[in-house]
Design a protein around this motif. Structure first.
Motif, PDB file in Angstrom:
ATOM      1  N   THR A 299       0.766 -37.269  38.419  1.00  0.00           N
ATOM      2  CA  THR A 299       1.895 -36.482  38.892  1.00  0.00           C
ATOM      3  C   THR A 299       1.551 -35.002  38.761  1.00  0.00           C
ATOM      4  O   THR A 299       1.054 -34.572  37.727  1.00  0.00           O
ATOM      5  N   ILE A 300       1.825 -34.233  39.825  1.00  0.00           N
ATOM      6  CA  ILE A 300       1.460 -32.814  39.848  1.00  0.00           C
ATOM      7  C   ILE A 300       2.723 -31.955  39.862  1.00  0.00           C
ATOM      8  O   ILE A 300       3.631 -32.169  40.672  1.00  0.00           O
ATOM      9  N   TYR A 301       2.752 -30.985  38.954  1.00  0.00           N
ATOM     10  CA  TYR A 301       3.868 -30.045  38.833  1.00  0.00           C
ATOM     11  C   TYR A 301       3.367 -28.629  39.105  1.00  0.00           C
ATOM     12  O   TYR A 301       2.820 -27.986  38.218  1.00  0.00           O
ATOM     13  N   PRO A 302       3.532 -28.120  40.329  1.00  0.00           N
ATOM     14  CA  PRO A 302       3.166 -26.727  40.589  1.00  0.00           C
ATOM     15  C   PRO A 302       4.256 -25.765  40.104  1.00  0.00           C
ATOM     16  O   PRO A 302       5.444 -26.006  40.325  1.00  0.00           O
ATOM     17  N   LEU A 303       3.843 -24.692  39.442  1.00  0.00           N
ATOM     18  CA  LEU A 303       4.730 -23.573  39.131  1.00  0.00           C
ATOM     19  C   LEU A 303       4.313 -22.436  40.052  1.00  0.00           C
ATOM     20  O   LEU A 303       3.239 -21.842  39.888  1.00  0.00           O
ATOM     21  N   ALA A 304       5.140 -22.162  41.060  1.00  0.00           N
ATOM     22  CA  ALA A 304       4.773 -21.256  42.142  1.00  0.00           C
ATOM     23  C   ALA A 304       5.134 -19.817  41.785  1.00  0.00           C
ATOM     24  O   ALA A 304       6.309 -19.486  41.567  1.00  0.00           O
ATOM     25  N   LEU A 305       4.126 -18.959  41.742  1.00  0.00           N
ATOM     26  CA  LEU A 305       4.325 -17.555  41.408  1.00  0.00           C
ATOM     27  C   LEU A 305       5.013 -16.810  42.549  1.00  0.00           C
ATOM     28  O   LEU A 305       4.810 -17.129  43.731  1.00  0.00           O
ATOM     29  N   PRO A 306       5.811 -15.800  42.232  1.00  0.00           N
ATOM     30  CA  PRO A 306       6.524 -15.055  43.285  1.00  0.00           C
ATOM     31  C   PRO A 306       5.576 -14.313  44.233  1.00  0.00           C
ATOM     32  O   PRO A 306       5.964 -14.008  45.365  1.00  0.00           O
ATOM     33  N   SER A 307       4.348 -14.049  43.799  1.00  0.00           N
ATOM     34  CA  SER A 307       3.403 -13.339  44.662  1.00  0.00           C
ATOM     35  C   SER A 307       3.025 -14.152  45.899  1.00  0.00           C
ATOM     36  O   SER A 307       2.505 -13.594  46.871  1.00  0.00           O
ATOM     37  N   GLY A 308       3.287 -15.460  45.882  1.00  0.00           N
ATOM     38  CA  GLY A 308       2.974 -16.298  47.035  1.00  0.00           C
ATOM     39  C   GLY A 308       4.184 -16.672  47.873  1.00  0.00           C
ATOM     40  O   GLY A 308       4.079 -17.465  48.805  1.00  0.00           O
ATOM     41  N   ASP A 309       5.344 -16.082  47.561  1.00  0.00           N
ATOM     42  CA  ASP A 309       6.583 -16.418  48.259  1.00  0.00           C
ATOM     43  C   ASP A 309       6.628 -15.695  49.607  1.00  0.00           C
ATOM     44  O   ASP A 309       6.646 -14.455  49.658  1.00  0.00           O
ATOM     45  N   PRO A 310       6.653 -16.431  50.733  1.00  0.00           N
ATOM     46  CA  PRO A 310       6.662 -15.770  52.047  1.00  0.00           C
ATOM     47  C   PRO A 310       7.895 -14.909  52.277  1.00  0.00           C
ATOM     48  O   PRO A 310       7.862 -13.959  53.071  1.00  0.00           O
ATOM     49  N   LYS A 311       8.991 -15.204  51.575  1.00  0.00           N
ATOM     50  CA  LYS A 311      10.223 -14.426  51.772  1.00  0.00           C
ATOM     51  C   LYS A 311      10.134 -13.042  51.115  1.00  0.00           C
ATOM     52  O   LYS A 311      10.951 -12.164  51.401  1.00  0.00           O
ATOM     53  N   ARG A 312       9.152 -12.839  50.257  1.00  0.00           N
ATOM     54  CA  ARG A 312       9.024 -11.560  49.533  1.00  0.00           C
ATOM     55  C   ARG A 312       7.973 -10.636  50.147  1.00  0.00           C
ATOM     56  O   ARG A 312       7.687  -9.581  49.589  1.00  0.00           O
ATOM     57  N   LEU A 313       7.388 -11.040  51.247  1.00  0.00           N
ATOM     58  CA  LEU A 313       6.343 -10.227  51.850  1.00  0.00           C
ATOM     59  C   LEU A 313       6.915  -8.902  52.366  1.00  0.00           C
ATOM     60  O   LEU A 313       7.933  -8.889  53.054  1.00  0.00           O
ATOM     61  N   PRO A 314       6.268  -7.782  52.040  1.00  0.00           N
ATOM     62  CA  PRO A 314       6.761  -6.493  52.550  1.00  0.00           C
ATOM     63  C   PRO A 314       6.578  -6.345  54.050  1.00  0.00           C
ATOM     64  O   PRO A 314       7.377  -5.680  54.723  1.00  0.00           O
TER      65      PRO A 314
ATOM     66  N   ILE B   8       8.984 -19.726  40.531  1.00  0.00           N
ATOM     67  CA  ILE B   8       9.242 -18.688  39.541  1.00  0.00           C
ATOM     68  C   ILE B   8       9.782 -17.465  40.285  1.00  0.00           C
ATOM     69  O   ILE B   8       9.022 -16.682  40.854  1.00  0.00           O
ATOM     70  N   ASN B   9      11.093 -17.306  40.300  1.00  0.00           N
ATOM     71  CA  ASN B   9      11.696 -16.190  41.032  1.00  0.00           C
ATOM     72  C   ASN B   9      11.589 -14.882  40.262  1.00  0.00           C
ATOM     73  O   ASN B   9      11.476 -13.809  40.854  1.00  0.00           O
ATOM     74  N   GLN B  10      11.615 -14.998  38.940  1.00  0.00           N
ATOM     75  CA  GLN B  10      11.440 -13.814  38.095  1.00  0.00           C
ATOM     76  C   GLN B  10      10.491 -14.186  36.953  1.00  0.00           C
ATOM     77  O   GLN B  10      10.635 -15.244  36.339  1.00  0.00           O
ATOM     78  N   LEU B  11       9.549 -13.282  36.672  1.00  0.00           N
ATOM     79  CA  LEU B  11       8.501 -13.596  35.699  1.00  0.00           C
ATOM     80  C   LEU B  11       9.053 -13.834  34.295  1.00  0.00           C
ATOM     81  O   LEU B  11       8.458 -14.585  33.522  1.00  0.00           O
TER      82      LEU B  11
END
Length: 343
Positions: free
Chosen positions: A237-252, A283-286
């Motif tokens: 079983t794989i549990y990814p913890l996704a960092l906010p730096s990879g969130d497409p909605k946060r791209l400038p 992870i929306n906030q570090l």
């Protein structure tokens, strides 16, 4: 006369030697020609599932027994061969993204992952793998939490993200742990450098974000599916913890090309979790990173494990097999991987 006898004996010996050599060569050729998957096909028919059970309020149920579960594959009821309660130990790989995208919050990352160790059971065996441009194992599997925490503190790196090669390495190491319960917890933005290059080529002509994602077809990645195949075989079983730096909605800058690449990376993380019965934790906030690590550890500690030998179904290689779990009482809900492709 003696000369003729000698020649006859010599001819017979030569023919015997040639025949033996041919048989040895043919046998060797047959062994080389066998599909490696064929050698382990009987073994891979044993399906291992990690299963979480919750009530109607979403609270985990941890007191069930073998008799409370029914397993179906393609609608055919299967015989449970092995059952492990939630207390049974796990073998876990803790994977840390040490690429350039995590440099600015390394200390926070390390402290959060060390808190994850505190929430595990004493008999859980943990290995630590870091990845950037290279994949490096910081500790082998063990129960010495101080040694593991020290290894996490030593993690360092920069540059590229060799994410899927790291997953393959982690699965290879887990394979050495035999029939133990297994899981991978990975902190990453999911932006694998090699796949990012391929994705960039795919989206070169995209006009919209939707066109870009369709052009990439993230779930068809050979690297992704190689990882899923290995995870299926072992029941990982794989549990990814996704960092906010990879969130497409946060791209400038949200152009179709860039957004498509980031959305594809996040979609692959989601697929890794869904197909293995895990959960994607964003992870929306570090400052909430340590809390999410603890929640993942708590989730792992509520899993049952069931193994069965698949019977009464079509074993054609490449065929998708759907898995369904029924639990008594019926108001409980079971979560596990949805199925697997036959090998």
């Amino acid at each position: 006369m003696q000369f003729k006898n000698y020649r006859s004996k010599n001819l017979i010996s030569s023919l015997t030697f040639c025949a033996a050599a041919f048989l040895i060569f043919a046998a060797a050729t047959f062994v080389r020609a066998q599909d490696p998957d064929d050698v382990i096909r009987t073994e891979t028919n044993l399906v291992q599932l990690n299963i979480g059970v919750v009530d109607r309020q979403g609270r985990p149920i941890t007191s069930l027994t073998r008799g409370d579960f029914n397993v179906y594959e393609d609608g055919v009821k299967q015989t449970i061969q092995r059952f492990e309660p939630v207390e049974a130990p796990f073998s876990l790989v803790l994977m840390l993204d040490m690429s350039g995208s995590t440099i600015n919050f390394r200390q926070q990352l390390k402290l959060a992952s060390q808190r994850f160790l505190d929430a595990l059971a004493p008999e859980d065996r943990v290995a630590v793998v870091q990845f950037d441009a290279k994949v490096k194992q910081l500790t082998t599997f063990g129960t010495d939490r101080m040694k593991t925490a020290y290894a996490i503190d030593l993690a360092n790196g920069k540059g590229e993200t060799n994410f899927y090669q790291a997953l393959k390495f982690a699965l290879h190491e887990l394979d050495k742990e035999g029939k133990r319960r297994k899981a991978i917890v990975v902190l990453t933005d999911g932006l694998d450098t090699q796949l990012r290059t391929y994705d960039r080529q795919s989206v070169s002509g995209a006009q919209t974000n939707e066109d870009a994602l369709k052009a990439i077809r993230p779930q068809e990645s050979p690297d992704l599916n190689a990882v899923l195949s290995a995870a299926d075989r072992q029941g990982v079983t794989i549990y990814p913890l996704a960092l906010p730096s990879g969130d497409p909605k946060r791209l400038p800058l949200q152009t179709p090309n860039i957004t498509g690449i980031y959305a594809a990376a996040r979609a692959r993380l989601q697929h890794l979790a869904d197909r293995t019965g895990g959960r994607l934790n964003e992870i929306n906030q570090l400052q909430y990173m340590a809390q999410l690590y603890r929640e993942v550890a708590a989730s792992i500690r509520t899993l049952y494990t069931i193994s069965y030998q698949a019977n009464g179904v079509d074993r054609t290689r490449g065929k998708w097999h759907e898995i369904k779990i029924e639990v008594a009482p019926s108001e409980l809900t079971a979560r596990t991987r949805p199925g697997y492709f036959a090998r």
